[in-house]
Design a protein around this motif. Structure first.
Motif, PDB file in Angstrom:
ATOM      1  N   GLU A 461      -4.544   7.893  -7.971  1.00  0.00           N
ATOM      2  CA  GLU A 461      -5.188   7.066  -9.009  1.00  0.00           C
ATOM      3  C   GLU A 461      -4.228   6.765 -10.152  1.00  0.00           C
ATOM      4  N   ALA A 462      -3.186   7.587 -10.319  1.00  0.00           N
ATOM      5  CA  ALA A 462      -2.221   7.352 -11.394  1.00  0.00           C
ATOM      6  C   ALA A 462      -1.249   6.233 -11.059  1.00  0.00           C
ATOM      7  N   LEU A 463      -1.243   5.785  -9.797  1.00  0.00           N
ATOM      8  CA  LEU A 463      -0.328   4.726  -9.387  1.00  0.00           C
ATOM      9  C   LEU A 463      -0.940   3.360  -9.671  1.00  0.00           C
ATOM     10  N   THR A 464      -0.086   2.375  -9.792  1.00  0.00           N
ATOM     11  CA  THR A 464      -0.569   1.010  -9.971  1.00  0.00           C
ATOM     12  C   THR A 464      -1.112   0.493  -8.635  1.00  0.00           C
ATOM     13  N   ARG A 465      -1.894  -0.570  -8.701  1.00  0.00           N
ATOM     14  CA  ARG A 465      -2.447  -1.131  -7.470  1.00  0.00           C
ATOM     15  C   ARG A 465      -1.321  -1.626  -6.559  1.00  0.00           C
ATOM     16  N   ALA A 466      -0.279  -2.189  -7.169  1.00  0.00           N
ATOM     17  CA  ALA A 466       0.841  -2.683  -6.353  1.00  0.00           C
ATOM     18  C   ALA A 466       1.508  -1.540  -5.604  1.00  0.00           C
ATOM     19  N   GLN A 467       1.643  -0.398  -6.278  1.00  0.00           N
ATOM     20  CA  GLN A 467       2.245   0.752  -5.621  1.00  0.00           C
ATOM     21  C   GLN A 467       1.354   1.262  -4.495  1.00  0.00           C
ATOM     22  N   ARG A 468       0.049   1.318  -4.735  1.00  0.00           N
ATOM     23  CA  ARG A 468      -0.868   1.799  -3.697  1.00  0.00           C
ATOM     24  C   ARG A 468      -0.908   0.835  -2.510  1.00  0.00           C
ATOM     25  N   THR A 469      -0.808  -0.459  -2.792  1.00  0.00           N
ATOM     26  CA  THR A 469      -0.763  -1.447  -1.712  1.00  0.00           C
ATOM     27  C   THR A 469       0.503  -1.279  -0.875  1.00  0.00           C
ATOM     28  N   SER A 470       1.610  -1.036  -1.551  1.00  0.00           N
ATOM     29  CA  SER A 470       2.869  -0.815  -0.828  1.00  0.00           C
ATOM     30  C   SER A 470       2.768   0.398   0.084  1.00  0.00           C
ATOM     31  N   ILE A 471       2.131   1.465  -0.416  1.00  0.00           N
ATOM     32  CA  ILE A 471       1.964   2.675   0.392  1.00  0.00           C
ATOM     33  C   ILE A 471       1.102   2.379   1.615  1.00  0.00           C
ATOM     34  N   GLY A 472      -0.014   1.702   1.404  1.00  0.00           N
ATOM     35  CA  GLY A 472      -0.903   1.396   2.521  1.00  0.00           C
ATOM     36  C   GLY A 472      -0.222   0.562   3.586  1.00  0.00           C
ATOM     37  N   ASP A 473       0.430  -0.510   3.168  1.00  0.00           N
ATOM     38  CA  ASP A 473       1.121  -1.362   4.144  1.00  0.00           C
ATOM     39  C   ASP A 473       2.233  -0.596   4.855  1.00  0.00           C
ATOM     40  N   PHE A 474       2.875   0.257   4.117  1.00  0.00           N
ATOM     41  CA  PHE A 474       3.963   1.064   4.700  1.00  0.00           C
ATOM     42  C   PHE A 474       3.409   1.968   5.806  1.00  0.00           C
ATOM     43  N   LEU A 475       2.279   2.640   5.552  1.00  0.00           N
ATOM     44  CA  LEU A 475       1.717   3.547   6.543  1.00  0.00           C
ATOM     45  C   LEU A 475       1.228   2.790   7.771  1.00  0.00           C
ATOM     46  N   VAL A 476       0.723   1.585   7.594  1.00  0.00           N
ATOM     47  CA  VAL A 476       0.332   0.768   8.752  1.00  0.00           C
ATOM     48  C   VAL A 476       1.563   0.456   9.599  1.00  0.00           C
ATOM     49  N   THR A 477       2.649   0.109   8.932  1.00  0.00           N
ATOM     50  CA  THR A 477       3.895  -0.174   9.667  1.00  0.00           C
ATOM     51  C   THR A 477       4.324   1.026  10.495  1.00  0.00           C
ATOM     52  N   VAL A 478       4.226   2.217   9.904  1.00  0.00           N
ATOM     53  CA  VAL A 478       4.618   3.427  10.619  1.00  0.00           C
ATOM     54  C   VAL A 478       3.691   3.676  11.806  1.00  0.00           C
ATOM     55  N   ALA A 479       2.382   3.582  11.566  1.00  0.00           N
ATOM     56  CA  ALA A 479       1.413   3.915  12.601  1.00  0.00           C
ATOM     57  C   ALA A 479       1.462   2.946  13.781  1.00  0.00           C
ATOM     58  N   THR A 480       1.903   1.726  13.526  1.00  0.00           N
ATOM     59  CA  THR A 480       1.914   0.710  14.594  1.00  0.00           C
ATOM     60  C   THR A 480       3.323   0.420  15.067  1.00  0.00           C
ATOM     61  N   ALA A 481       4.213   1.380  14.893  1.00  0.00           N
ATOM     62  CA  ALA A 481       5.623   1.128  15.179  1.00  0.00           C
ATOM     63  C   ALA A 481       5.879   0.746  16.629  1.00  0.00           C
ATOM     64  N   ASP A 482       5.060   1.258  17.575  1.00  0.00           N
ATOM     65  CA  ASP A 482       5.302   0.918  18.980  1.00  0.00           C
ATOM     66  C   ASP A 482       4.366  -0.158  19.494  1.00  0.00           C
ATOM     67  N   GLY A 483       3.581  -0.754  18.607  1.00  0.00           N
ATOM     68  CA  GLY A 483       2.711  -1.857  19.000  1.00  0.00           C
ATOM     69  C   GLY A 483       1.414  -1.424  19.653  1.00  0.00           C
ATOM     70  N   VAL A 484       1.154  -0.118  19.725  1.00  0.00           N
ATOM     71  CA  VAL A 484      -0.077   0.381  20.356  1.00  0.00           C
ATOM     72  C   VAL A 484      -0.830   1.227  19.339  1.00  0.00           C
ATOM     73  N   THR A 485      -2.074   0.869  19.056  1.00  0.00           N
ATOM     74  CA  THR A 485      -2.870   1.581  18.061  1.00  0.00           C
ATOM     75  C   THR A 485      -4.243   1.867  18.638  1.00  0.00           C
ATOM     76  N   SER A 486      -4.658   3.132  18.646  1.00  0.00           N
ATOM     77  CA  SER A 486      -5.963   3.508  19.193  1.00  0.00           C
ATOM     78  C   SER A 486      -7.052   3.249  18.159  1.00  0.00           C
ATOM     79  N   PRO A 487      -8.289   3.102  18.608  1.00  0.00           N
ATOM     80  CA  PRO A 487      -9.391   2.930  17.651  1.00  0.00           C
ATOM     81  C   PRO A 487      -9.474   4.090  16.657  1.00  0.00           C
ATOM     82  N   ARG A 488      -9.190   5.313  17.124  1.00  0.00           N
ATOM     83  CA  ARG A 488      -9.229   6.451  16.218  1.00  0.00           C
ATOM     84  C   ARG A 488      -8.182   6.298  15.110  1.00  0.00           C
ATOM     85  N   GLU A 489      -6.987   5.789  15.474  1.00  0.00           N
ATOM     86  CA  GLU A 489      -5.924   5.603  14.473  1.00  0.00           C
ATOM     87  C   GLU A 489      -6.305   4.498  13.502  1.00  0.00           C
TER      88      GLU A 489
END
Length: 672
Positions: A461-489
């Motif tokens: 909560e201490a981070l700016t929205r831009a910083q939190r957005t960067s984190i979220g997009d970053f984690l999506v990039t990591v989780a989908t690195a091989d192009g396969v994402t399960s419904p649970r993920e």
């Protein structure tokens, strides 16, 4: 060893100063034992009868009375010079006397060597004897390490020259002596404060670099040695006694560079230990001091070190990680406060165990909090373990930790699914074997410790929205690195977006249509159709994204900093462990990153260096600077000032707006 007679001419045409003439008067009733009547250059025929009496008495007593006037020692020494330079020099068959003369000079040095004049002449005369003797024994033992560095002993030059001339490689002990006496290689504090450790580590690193010895080519420069005799009978001239065709290799460029590099490496490895001993000279052999030594120098057989390692190894069974109560680790390590461990203390502990092949989770060097009572995980690291995380590992660990925290918070934690996620990410991001081992240990710790969201949510909560957005997009990039994402993920990512205060639908927007929505392990298809194979992502693009997201990774590291970690204090505090050299596997990125400062992590070290740009910072500029390094401003100020107070006794940052930098304190920290 004495000249006795009525007539013997010296090289300058006068009577030989060392000649004992029995016809000259001797006053045995009043011997001048202090030598007060002696001239600077004494000659037996010109000294007083009282001085002759004292000289003959000293000779008869075995030339060993330490109270004797140094003039009498020189008078006897003149005879040795004549025998070697005149008689033996002209009659080669007399060279059998040289070893006895050498032994006598060494004996005299042991008694009268504190006289600087005699020490200088006698030491140079020993070199003359070494040259004339050409004794192979002189090449078996190099000049002692730690002796007077100037001038470079001719015996060293002679032995090294012969080795080069004969195509023999220089062994470790000779290389160590060479480095010590080299006129262009200057010893620094660790080399002088820790001579035993320096010599041991030098030999080890020398063997790694030059297992067959140091090869040296014979150059064109030849050795020459000019001896200036002490006796006035030689007219004060110099005598060229070399007579050898041997190269002088001591200051050759190539071996000088190799020796200097080796000395620098060994010195750098011992600097943390040396600084600790400088502040705590009584602590040699303690666990706190051993934490700063290279593993090869640590005696693990007994004492505090042996007991600690025995306890840790006793918790491990094979290659499996072991869950222990961190309170037991903390109790066995020197800390400033009971049951608590500062970041620097935790860095020292984890670094020490890493050098002995044991990993710990959490590990502050890898972005975790300092140890505190509660679960901790011990695991074997193997030989290829690195000392700091790569961006890929940092991203993976954060995603795994958040996924576990979300699952535990929702009451839907399934160990098999979490392990599947780990395996998925390990493969997609090409983690090294050592990183995979640590990631499994990290997940074990996250589960055992309960991976609570409360503290994480507050810091997010201490981070700016831009910083939190960067984190979220970053984690999506990591989780989908091989192009396969399960419904649970996808569900986990959506829950993390909610935690970040972001719209969870953005997860679906970020997922490319070409991604395959795979099934979680153990599920069955509800239609008879096979899933369409997804198109994998360009791994180079993923790697580029990870490199671009280093600031995001640093932000995440700050988010996971434990706010309960006590500040570093000087009392009984174990120092930060030195960085271990990188082994096989991917090194931390960027590869050319500067070293960390005084036990700080990479982000705080970089921020500290950036402060040198100005002596005063408007608060808004400092906030922007901290964000650039992925740090929370107030927390960064506390961390840097705590370190500064520990090291110098003064804060490095003062004031609210503007913020003033104490440049003297800053420089002292950067020099740590």
């Amino acid at each position: 060893m004495l000249y006795v007679g009525r007539e013997l001419w010296a090289d300058n045409g006068s009577t030989e100063p060392a000649l004992i003439n029995p016809q000259l008067r001797v006053n045995r009733n009043s011997p001048d034992r202090t030598g007060r009547t002696m001239d600077y250059w004494p000659s037996y025929d010109s000294i007083t009868p009282s001085a002759r009496a004292a000289y003959l008495s000293w000779l008869a007593g075995g030339r060993r009375d330490p109270r004797a006037s140094i003039g009498y020692v020189f008078l006897f020494f003149y005879g040795l010079e004549r025998r070697v330079l005149c008689d033996i020099g002209a009659q080669k068959h007399l060279r059998g006397e040289l070893p006895g003369i050498r032994a006598e000079v060494l004996r005299l040095l042991s008694i009268y060597g504190e006289n600087s004049s005699f020490h200088g002449y006698a030491t140079d005369f020993l070199t003359v004897l070494d040259i004339l003797t050409e004794d192979e024994e002189a090449e078996r033992t190099p000049p002692p390490y730690g002796g007077e560095r100037w001038p470079t002993p001719f015996r060293l030059r002679l032995a090294l020259g012969r080795m080069a001339q004969e195509g023999r490689r220089v062994p470790a002990d000779w290389a160590l002596s060479w480095a010590w006496y080299h006129p262009q290689i200057h010893p620094r504090t660790p080399q002088q404060r820790c001579p035993d450790e320096f010599q041991s580590l030098f030999r080890l690193r020398f063997a790694e670099r030059h297992p067959r010895g140091l090869a040296v080519r014979p150059g064109k420069t030849r050795l020459h040695w000019h001896y200036r005799p002490a006796s006035e009978g030689f007219l004060g001239t110099t005598v060229d006694v070399t007579g050898l065709d041997v190269p002088d290799v001591v200051e050759q460029a190539a071996p000088t560079r190799k020796l200097a590099e080796l000395v620098d490496q060994v010195t750098a490895e011992l600097e943390p230990y040396s600084r600790w001993l400088g502040r705590h000279p009584e602590s040699a052999g303690t666990l706190a001091a051993a934490a700063l030594l290279p593993a090869e120098l640590v005696d693990t057989s007994d004492g505090e070190v042996g007991a600690f390692l025995d306890w840790v190894r006793g918790r491990l069974t094979g290659d499996a990680p072991a869950v222990v109560n961190a309170a037991e680790l903390i109790a066995r390590w020197p800390t400033a406060a009971p049951n608590k461990m500062t970041k620097r203390e935790a860095t020292a502990l984890t670094g020490f165990l890493a050098r002995h092949g044991i990993g710990v989770e959490p590990d502050v060097r890898w972005g975790g909090p300092a140890l505190k009572p509660g679960p901790a995980v011990l695991f074997p690291t193997g030989e290829a373990a690195s000392d700091a995380p790569s961006p890929a590992y940092t991203a993976t660990a954060v995603l795994v930790h958040l996924a576990a925290a979300v699952a535990i918070a929702d009451g839907e934690f399934h160990a098999d699914e979490q392990r599947h996620l780990v395996r998925h990410l390990q493969t997609a991001l090409h983690l090294t074997e050592a990183e995979q081992t640590r990631l499994n240990a990290h997940l074990t710790w996250a589960v055992e410790s309960g991976a609570k969201l409360a503290g994480i949510r507050q810091r997010l909560e201490a981070l700016t929205r831009a910083q939190r957005t960067s984190i979220g997009d970053f984690l999506v990039t990591v989780a989908t690195a091989d192009g396969v994402t399960s419904p649970r993920e996808v569900k986990t990512l959506s829950r993390i977006y909610e935690l970040l205060g972001l719209d969870p639908d953005r997860v679906h927007q970020r997922l490319r249509p070409t991604h395959t929505l795979g099934r979680p392990p153990g599920s069955t298809a509800t239609t008879g159709r096979k899933p369409t194979a997804g198109i994998g992502l360009d791994q180079a693009a993923v790697a580029a994204k990870l490199r671009e997201s280093e600031e995001v990774a640093a932000l995440l590291s700050a988010v996971f900093t434990d706010e309960d970690t006590p500040p570093d204090t000087p009392a009984r505090q174990a120092p930060a462990a030195p960085a271990a050299p990188q082994q096989n596997g991917r090194p931390p990125a960027p590869q050319n990153a500067p070293p960390t400062v005084a036990g700080l992590d990479a982000a705080h070290s970089a921020l500290l260096r950036s402060l040198a740009e100005r002596s005063t910072w408007p608060r808004s500029d400092f906030h922007a600077l901290a964000a650039r390094h992925g740090l929370m401003p107030d927390g960064a100020v506390d961390t840097l000032n705590e370190l500064a107070l520990d090291v110098t006794g003064n804060p490095v940052i003062d004031g609210d707006d503007p913020m003033d930098i104490d440049t003297d304190v800053l420089q002292e920290l950067l020099d740590e």
